[in-house]
Design a protein around this motif. Structure first.
Motif, PDB file in Angstrom:
ATOM      1  N   ARG A 134       0.771  17.319 -13.521  1.00  0.00           N
ATOM      2  CA  ARG A 134       0.666  18.692 -13.005  1.00  0.00           C
ATOM      3  C   ARG A 134       0.986  18.783 -11.518  1.00  0.00           C
ATOM      4  NH1 ARG A 134      -4.854  21.045 -15.938  1.00  0.00           N
ATOM      5  NH2 ARG A 134      -4.125  20.794 -18.103  1.00  0.00           N
ATOM      6  N   SER A 135       0.688  17.727 -10.756  1.00  0.00           N
ATOM      7  CA  SER A 135       0.910  17.770  -9.309  1.00  0.00           C
ATOM      8  C   SER A 135       2.285  17.253  -8.909  1.00  0.00           C
ATOM      9  CB  SER A 135      -0.170  16.951  -8.596  1.00  0.00           C
ATOM     10  OG  SER A 135      -0.088  15.585  -8.970  1.00  0.00           O
ATOM     11  N   GLY A 136       2.920  16.489  -9.807  1.00  0.00           N
ATOM     12  CA  GLY A 136       4.242  15.957  -9.504  1.00  0.00           C
ATOM     13  C   GLY A 136       4.246  14.720  -8.628  1.00  0.00           C
ATOM     14  N   VAL A 137       3.086  14.046  -8.487  1.00  0.00           N
ATOM     15  CA  VAL A 137       3.040  12.822  -7.683  1.00  0.00           C
ATOM     16  C   VAL A 137       3.003  11.615  -8.619  1.00  0.00           C
ATOM     17  CG1 VAL A 137       1.839  14.000  -5.811  1.00  0.00           C
ATOM     18  CG2 VAL A 137       0.512  12.718  -7.505  1.00  0.00           C
ATOM     19  N   PRO A 138       3.453  10.446  -8.149  1.00  0.00           N
ATOM     20  CA  PRO A 138       3.462   9.253  -9.006  1.00  0.00           C
ATOM     21  C   PRO A 138       2.084   8.614  -9.120  1.00  0.00           C
ATOM     22  CG  PRO A 138       4.334   8.711  -6.863  1.00  0.00           C
ATOM     23  CD  PRO A 138       4.091  10.200  -6.852  1.00  0.00           C
ATOM     24  N   ILE A 139       1.976   7.679 -10.057  1.00  0.00           N
ATOM     25  CA  ILE A 139       0.777   6.863 -10.231  1.00  0.00           C
ATOM     26  C   ILE A 139       1.051   5.450  -9.720  1.00  0.00           C
ATOM     27  CG2 ILE A 139      -0.712   5.739 -11.945  1.00  0.00           C
ATOM     28  CD1 ILE A 139      -0.649   8.227 -13.607  1.00  0.00           C
ATOM     29  N   VAL A 140       0.092   4.904  -8.980  1.00  0.00           N
ATOM     30  CA  VAL A 140       0.125   3.505  -8.555  1.00  0.00           C
ATOM     31  C   VAL A 140      -1.055   2.802  -9.225  1.00  0.00           C
ATOM     32  CG1 VAL A 140      -0.097   1.909  -6.612  1.00  0.00           C
ATOM     33  CG2 VAL A 140       1.248   4.001  -6.359  1.00  0.00           C
ATOM     34  N   HIS A 141      -0.782   1.697  -9.908  1.00  0.00           N
ATOM     35  CA  HIS A 141      -1.806   0.941 -10.622  1.00  0.00           C
ATOM     36  C   HIS A 141      -2.262  -0.230  -9.758  1.00  0.00           C
ATOM     37  CE1 HIS A 141       0.973   2.868 -13.400  1.00  0.00           C
ATOM     38  NE2 HIS A 141      -0.026   2.968 -14.255  1.00  0.00           N
ATOM     39  N   VAL A 142      -3.573  -0.493  -9.734  1.00  0.00           N
ATOM     40  CA  VAL A 142      -4.121  -1.570  -8.916  1.00  0.00           C
ATOM     41  C   VAL A 142      -5.099  -2.399  -9.760  1.00  0.00           C
ATOM     42  CG1 VAL A 142      -5.391  -2.185  -6.826  1.00  0.00           C
ATOM     43  CG2 VAL A 142      -3.945  -0.140  -6.839  1.00  0.00           C
ATOM     44  N   ARG A 143      -4.939  -3.723  -9.682  1.00  0.00           N
ATOM     45  CA  ARG A 143      -5.905  -4.643 -10.283  1.00  0.00           C
ATOM     46  C   ARG A 143      -6.434  -5.578  -9.212  1.00  0.00           C
ATOM     47  NH1 ARG A 143      -6.499  -5.694 -15.740  1.00  0.00           N
ATOM     48  NH2 ARG A 143      -8.432  -6.581 -14.915  1.00  0.00           N
TER      49      ARG A 143
ATOM     50  N   LEU B 266       0.845  -1.187   0.000  1.00  0.00           N
ATOM     51  CA  LEU B 266       0.000   0.000   0.000  1.00  0.00           C
ATOM     52  C   LEU B 266       0.886   1.245   0.000  1.00  0.00           C
ATOM     53  CD1 LEU B 266      -2.814  -0.725   2.611  1.00  0.00           C
ATOM     54  CD2 LEU B 266      -3.124  -0.310   0.176  1.00  0.00           C
ATOM     55  N   PRO B 267       0.529   2.253  -0.782  1.00  0.00           N
ATOM     56  CA  PRO B 267       1.351   3.472  -0.780  1.00  0.00           C
ATOM     57  C   PRO B 267       1.262   4.190   0.556  1.00  0.00           C
ATOM     58  CG  PRO B 267      -0.644   3.793  -2.074  1.00  0.00           C
ATOM     59  CD  PRO B 267      -0.596   2.333  -1.713  1.00  0.00           C
ATOM     60  N   THR B 268       2.370   4.784   0.951  1.00  0.00           N
ATOM     61  CA  THR B 268       2.405   5.557   2.193  1.00  0.00           C
ATOM     62  C   THR B 268       2.648   7.036   1.937  1.00  0.00           C
ATOM     63  OG1 THR B 268       4.771   5.077   2.418  1.00  0.00           O
ATOM     64  CG2 THR B 268       3.239   3.586   3.524  1.00  0.00           C
ATOM     65  N   ALA B 269       2.935   7.386   0.696  1.00  0.00           N
ATOM     66  CA  ALA B 269       3.196   8.783   0.323  1.00  0.00           C
ATOM     67  C   ALA B 269       2.142   9.225  -0.688  1.00  0.00           C
ATOM     68  CB  ALA B 269       4.597   8.903  -0.282  1.00  0.00           C
TER      69      ALA B 269
ATOM     70  N   GLU C 174      -0.412  16.234  -1.104  1.00  0.00           N
ATOM     71  CA  GLU C 174      -0.473  15.863   0.310  1.00  0.00           C
ATOM     72  C   GLU C 174      -1.455  14.726   0.581  1.00  0.00           C
ATOM     73  OE1 GLU C 174      -1.226  19.318   2.653  1.00  0.00           O
ATOM     74  OE2 GLU C 174       0.636  20.317   2.057  1.00  0.00           O
ATOM     75  N   ASN C 175      -1.928  14.048  -0.472  1.00  0.00           N
ATOM     76  CA  ASN C 175      -2.964  13.035  -0.283  1.00  0.00           C
ATOM     77  C   ASN C 175      -2.778  11.858  -1.241  1.00  0.00           C
ATOM     78  OD1 ASN C 175      -5.157  14.360   1.609  1.00  0.00           O
ATOM     79  ND2 ASN C 175      -4.563  15.956   0.148  1.00  0.00           N
ATOM     80  N   ILE C 176      -3.508  10.788  -0.958  1.00  0.00           N
ATOM     81  CA  ILE C 176      -3.644   9.673  -1.885  1.00  0.00           C
ATOM     82  C   ILE C 176      -4.982   9.846  -2.599  1.00  0.00           C
ATOM     83  CG2 ILE C 176      -3.923   7.167  -2.091  1.00  0.00           C
ATOM     84  CD1 ILE C 176      -2.066   6.910   0.349  1.00  0.00           C
ATOM     85  N   ILE C 177      -4.935   9.898  -3.918  1.00  0.00           N
ATOM     86  CA  ILE C 177      -6.124  10.133  -4.740  1.00  0.00           C
ATOM     87  C   ILE C 177      -6.486   8.836  -5.462  1.00  0.00           C
ATOM     88  CG2 ILE C 177      -7.127  11.529  -6.583  1.00  0.00           C
ATOM     89  CD1 ILE C 177      -6.202  13.332  -4.385  1.00  0.00           C
ATOM     90  N   LEU C 178      -7.774   8.467  -5.462  1.00  0.00           N
ATOM     91  CA  LEU C 178      -8.236   7.273  -6.164  1.00  0.00           C
ATOM     92  C   LEU C 178      -9.087   7.668  -7.363  1.00  0.00           C
ATOM     93  CD1 LEU C 178      -7.312   6.070  -3.448  1.00  0.00           C
ATOM     94  CD2 LEU C 178      -9.239   4.489  -3.574  1.00  0.00           C
ATOM     95  N   ILE C 179      -8.735   7.126  -8.534  1.00  0.00           N
ATOM     96  CA  ILE C 179      -9.433   7.454  -9.780  1.00  0.00           C
ATOM     97  C   ILE C 179      -9.685   6.166 -10.566  1.00  0.00           C
ATOM     98  CG2 ILE C 179      -9.255   8.660 -12.009  1.00  0.00           C
ATOM     99  CD1 ILE C 179      -7.527  10.756 -10.684  1.00  0.00           C
ATOM    100  N   THR C 180     -10.886   6.059 -11.148  1.00  0.00           N
ATOM    101  CA  THR C 180     -11.171   4.990 -12.107  1.00  0.00           C
ATOM    102  C   THR C 180     -11.057   5.614 -13.497  1.00  0.00           C
ATOM    103  OG1 THR C 180     -13.555   5.438 -11.967  1.00  0.00           O
ATOM    104  CG2 THR C 180     -12.669   3.710 -10.548  1.00  0.00           C
TER     105      THR C 180
ATOM    106  N   HIS D 289      -3.408  -6.556  -6.816  1.00  0.00           N
ATOM    107  CA  HIS D 289      -2.075  -6.427  -7.396  1.00  0.00           C
ATOM    108  C   HIS D 289      -1.739  -4.943  -7.504  1.00  0.00           C
ATOM    109  CE1 HIS D 289      -1.984 -10.695  -8.541  1.00  0.00           C
ATOM    110  NE2 HIS D 289      -3.262 -10.534  -8.809  1.00  0.00           N
ATOM    111  N   MET D 290      -0.629  -4.531  -6.881  1.00  0.00           N
ATOM    112  CA  MET D 290      -0.268  -3.120  -6.832  1.00  0.00           C
ATOM    113  C   MET D 290       1.091  -2.899  -7.459  1.00  0.00           C
ATOM    114  SD  MET D 290      -1.587  -2.326  -3.001  1.00  0.00           S
ATOM    115  CE  MET D 290      -2.968  -1.286  -3.209  1.00  0.00           C
ATOM    116  N   SER D 291       1.147  -1.954  -8.371  1.00  0.00           N
ATOM    117  CA  SER D 291       2.428  -1.645  -9.008  1.00  0.00           C
ATOM    118  C   SER D 291       3.260  -0.756  -8.094  1.00  0.00           C
ATOM    119  CB  SER D 291       2.195  -0.916 -10.326  1.00  0.00           C
ATOM    120  OG  SER D 291       1.870   0.453 -10.103  1.00  0.00           O
ATOM    121  N   PRO D 292       4.577  -0.726  -8.288  1.00  0.00           N
ATOM    122  CA  PRO D 292       5.378   0.317  -7.640  1.00  0.00           C
ATOM    123  C   PRO D 292       4.947   1.686  -8.184  1.00  0.00           C
ATOM    124  CG  PRO D 292       6.760  -1.412  -8.588  1.00  0.00           C
ATOM    125  CD  PRO D 292       5.387  -1.626  -9.120  1.00  0.00           C
TER     126      PRO D 292
END
Length: 196
Positions: A124-133, A25-28, A97-103, A161-164
């Motif tokens: 635009r925000s400079g945060v990474p993407i985490v992919h989940v299946r 699970l992401p922590t950042a 400053e948050n974890i955002i969930l998008i479909t 399944h969570m990507s880096p």
């Protein structure tokens, strides 16, 4: 009344699920993407992290909002067809400053085909993407729904399944942004070796 009943029944059902994480699970701060039809176990798992969820301003979306709040999420309303620009601006402001969930294929599809919003918000925000299946043994699939929505049954065994985290370059051309959307689509299709 309908939203409260839906929330209560879904939360009772979710308590019986046996969820295993393949990955961490992401922590950042990050943007988490999942297919619309696989969202429920992901939303249940991310609730304790007090994530922010992009929800369609439709009737179904408003019913879902009660469940999301009960699970501990914060709501941002918007979709590609209604309020999308304003929602994107909110997500860009909140993402650092948050974890955002998008479909990315929601709210109306086509199923399993990513739209641009998540990639643009990440750039635009400079945060990474985490992919989940999601994969589950014991699941009911709503075959007539546009997303073939999957509802894990009581005591279902579920693997998420969570990507880096995938860091995107914010200084790219429109052409490269479109290529990154295709790459996000491909990552979701291949993650966990699940055949769509």
């Amino acid at each position: 009344m309908k939203a409260r009943l839906f929330s209560l029944l879904t939360r009772l059902l979710a308590r019986s699920w046996r969820i295993h994480l393949d990955g961490a699970l992401p922590t950042a701060p990050c943007i988490v993407v999942m297919w619309h039809g696989e969202m429920l176990p992901v939303l249940a798992t991310f609730g304790p992290l007090h994530s922010i969820v992009l929800v369609s301003p439709s009737q179904d979306g408003r019913i879902l909002q009660q469940l999301l709040r009960d699970w501990g999420h914060t709501i941002v309303e918007g979709s590609s067809s209604r309020g999308g620009k304003e929602a994107l601006e909110q997500l860009v402001a909140l993402a650092p400053e948050n974890i955002i969930l998008i479909t990315p294929d929601g709210p109306r599809g086509p199923a399993h085909r990513a739209k641009p919003g998540a990639v643009i918000a990440a750039q635009r925000s400079g945060v990474p993407i985490v992919h989940v299946r999601m994969r589950a043994t014991g699941v009911y699939t709503f075959a007539r729904s546009w997303d073939r929505f999957q509802l894990p049954l009581p005591f279902a065994r579920i693997t998420l399944h969570m990507s880096p985290p995938v860091v995107l370059d914010p200084h790219v051309s429109q052409q490269e942004t479109e290529a990154e959307i295709r790459r996000m689509d491909e990552r979701l299709h291949t993650l966990g070796a699940i055949t769509c």
